[in-house]
Scaffold this active site. Sequence first.
Site, short mmCIF file in Angstrom:
data_model
loop_
_atom_site.label_atom_id
_atom_site.label_comp_id
_atom_site.label_asym_id
_atom_site.label_seq_id
_atom_site.Cartn_x
_atom_site.Cartn_y
_atom_site.Cartn_z
N GLY A 132 0.80 -1.22 0.00
CA GLY A 132 0.00 0.00 0.00
C GLY A 132 0.83 1.26 0.00
CG ASP A 133 3.55 4.21 1.17
OD1 ASP A 133 4.18 4.89 0.34
OD2 ASP A 133 3.01 4.71 2.16
CG ASP A 134 7.04 5.11 -1.92
OD1 ASP A 134 6.04 5.55 -2.54
OD2 ASP A 134 7.77 5.82 -1.22
#
Length: 459
Positions: free
Chosen positions: A249-251
């Site tokens: 859910g992020d980089d």
Amino acid sequence: MVSLSSLILAALPAALALSSLPHDVDVMSRDANAAQSEAYWANQAAAQNRHFCYVRPNANGGDDAPAIMDALNNRCNSNSFVIFPGPVYNIQTNMTTLDLQNVVIHQFGRFLWSTDIDYWLSVSMPVGFQNQSTVWYFGGNNVIWDGWGKGTLDGNGQVWYDWAKSQGNLAHRPMNINFRTLKNSVIRRLRFVQSQMWTMAITYSQHVDLDDIYVNSTSTSQWSTLNTDGCDTIFSDSITFRRWTISNGDDAIALKMNSSNIAVYDSYFENGQGIAIGSMGQYNNQYEYLENFYARNITLKNTAHVSYLKTWAGISRGYPPNGGGGGYGVARNITIENVKLIGGRQQPFFAWQCENYSGFAGQDCDSSLFKMEDVAWRNVSGTVVSGVTEAVYFQCSAAAGGCDNFEVTGFDVVHAGTNQLLSVWDCFNVNNPQGFTCTESQTPKLGPDETGGHGPDNK
Ligand SMILES: *[C@@H]1O[C@H](CO)[C@@H](O)[C@H](O)[C@H]1NC(C)=O
Ligand SMILES: *[C@@H]1O[C@H](CO)[C@@H](O)[C@H](O)[C@H]1NC(C)=O
Ligand SMILES: *[C@@H]1O[C@H](CO)[C@@H](O)[C@H](O)[C@H]1NC(C)=O
Ligand SMILES: *[C@@H]1O[C@H](CO)[C@@H](O)[C@H](O)[C@H]1NC(C)=O
Ligand SMILES: *[C@@H]1O[C@H](CO)[C@@H](O)[C@H](O)[C@H]1NC(C)=O
Ligand SMILES: *[C@@H]1O[C@H](CO)[C@@H](O)[C@H](O)[C@H]1NC(C)=O
Ligand SMILES: *[C@@H]1O[C@H](CO)[C@@H](O)[C@H](O)[C@H]1NC(C)=O
Ligand SMILES: *[C@@H]1O[C@H](CO)[C@@H](O)[C@H](O)[C@H]1NC(C)=O
């Protein structure tokens, strides 16, 4: 799951390329069942004159961290084979194993972190950047850590996602592991699931290959997996990622302060933000560089961007992790090619110079002194979801003299459904764009999952 034999073939060139590493190639070509017998490994260790540790989980289900540390710090700290046959190791206390020398680890079991959030918050150890912290420092020289596609680090992250309630950068929330002062080493065929925060960071490290790595942090509740970055590089040089699968859910992979010669090949990223260059310039009056990044043959599905560059504004307000700015330096020689994008959620390519995680991103965008130059995206095809209108959003800072030598060639990204090529090129202070023409300069249009530019929802 890829078959074991193809994984072995895939892993061989990497092992052979690093001639300083121990030769465990014979071992790898045996079948996985044989690889789990203690006698088999004892023979291997004896034949290579290595110490030998065969670490079984605590029979009563107690904390396995002391035994893991005893093997890696004492009994099998150098010239050793360490085997973790599994099945499950309970990790109930923080670990520091920083001085491995010429050690081969074969991990078949799952390391499962306990869910005692208060305990972990009380012991999480500083990573030395952005107030990030971890529950395992791992480092050494000439280390091979092989998970055979089975060995797993499981952060038991769902309790953390529910605790964080989709808020970013909560103090002392730890990442699973910090590879720290790790040199001339290979991490391969390991699985990292449900990380507590970032999956891992690589700091103060050089010449590390991470091959055939699986990362998946997925929430089953209403709360997001914000901050579950796949891997961040910081103060590190010559780090190569091959054949990674990341769902988070992020980089997916992020380069942070003083990263150089980082490469990513043949990888698949889904659901997060894409490849991040930055954030940069968060520390007032500090110089930093991000240079010589190369990525090739990357597939991204349902990510915000293919890649995005982000610096803080030139004016410093507040302190890291959520405030900052006023840093300077250069991001240069960044090339990303042969990319397939499936259902991108925002502009495929993004750069801006007014990062802020406190909810007020997008101010003082012309004040940063941070220079971005020689950035190329070549041969990128695929689709974005409806609602996305822009091919690029490049907000380069006037105070830095704008961005130089930004190139987009071989661009064929269309709207899913209509098949219309993206044709809006939204730029500020982009000098001599190559392969494209800026069509307008508009303030950022927020994408479907944005709550405020690139503010609170990612780092
Ligand atoms: C565990 O964490 C505490 C607090 O950060 C630290 O003092 C201690 O050295 C750590 N121990 C290990 C083994 O990592
Ligand atoms: C971040 O770390 C700095 C330096 O240790 C400290 O002054 C600051 O209070 C920390 N910020 C947060 C939000 O924890
Ligand atoms: C990630 O994990 C979720 C939940 O277990 C699963 O549904 C999904 O297929 C996994 N993604 C990948 C790429 O393996
Ligand atoms: C590209 O990467 C994928 C894995 O994501 C791999 O299956 C494929 O063989 C690679 N293609 C090339 C040309 O190397
Ligand atoms: C980053 O690199 C620059 C240039 O070498 C150096 O001056 C600076 O001290 C480095 N930053 C840190 C925090 O190590
Ligand atoms: C750019 O980076 C690549 C590695 O990706 C490196 O081989 C090349 O020498 C660098 N070019 C310059 C001009 O530094
Ligand atoms: C362009 O990228 C695709 C992958 O998306 C790859 O199959 C193709 O070979 C690349 N073309 C060139 C000329 O490298
Ligand atoms: C960052 O956001 C805060 C509000 O949360 C605001 O006060 C501050 O001015 C912003 N900083 C910059 C550099 O935009």
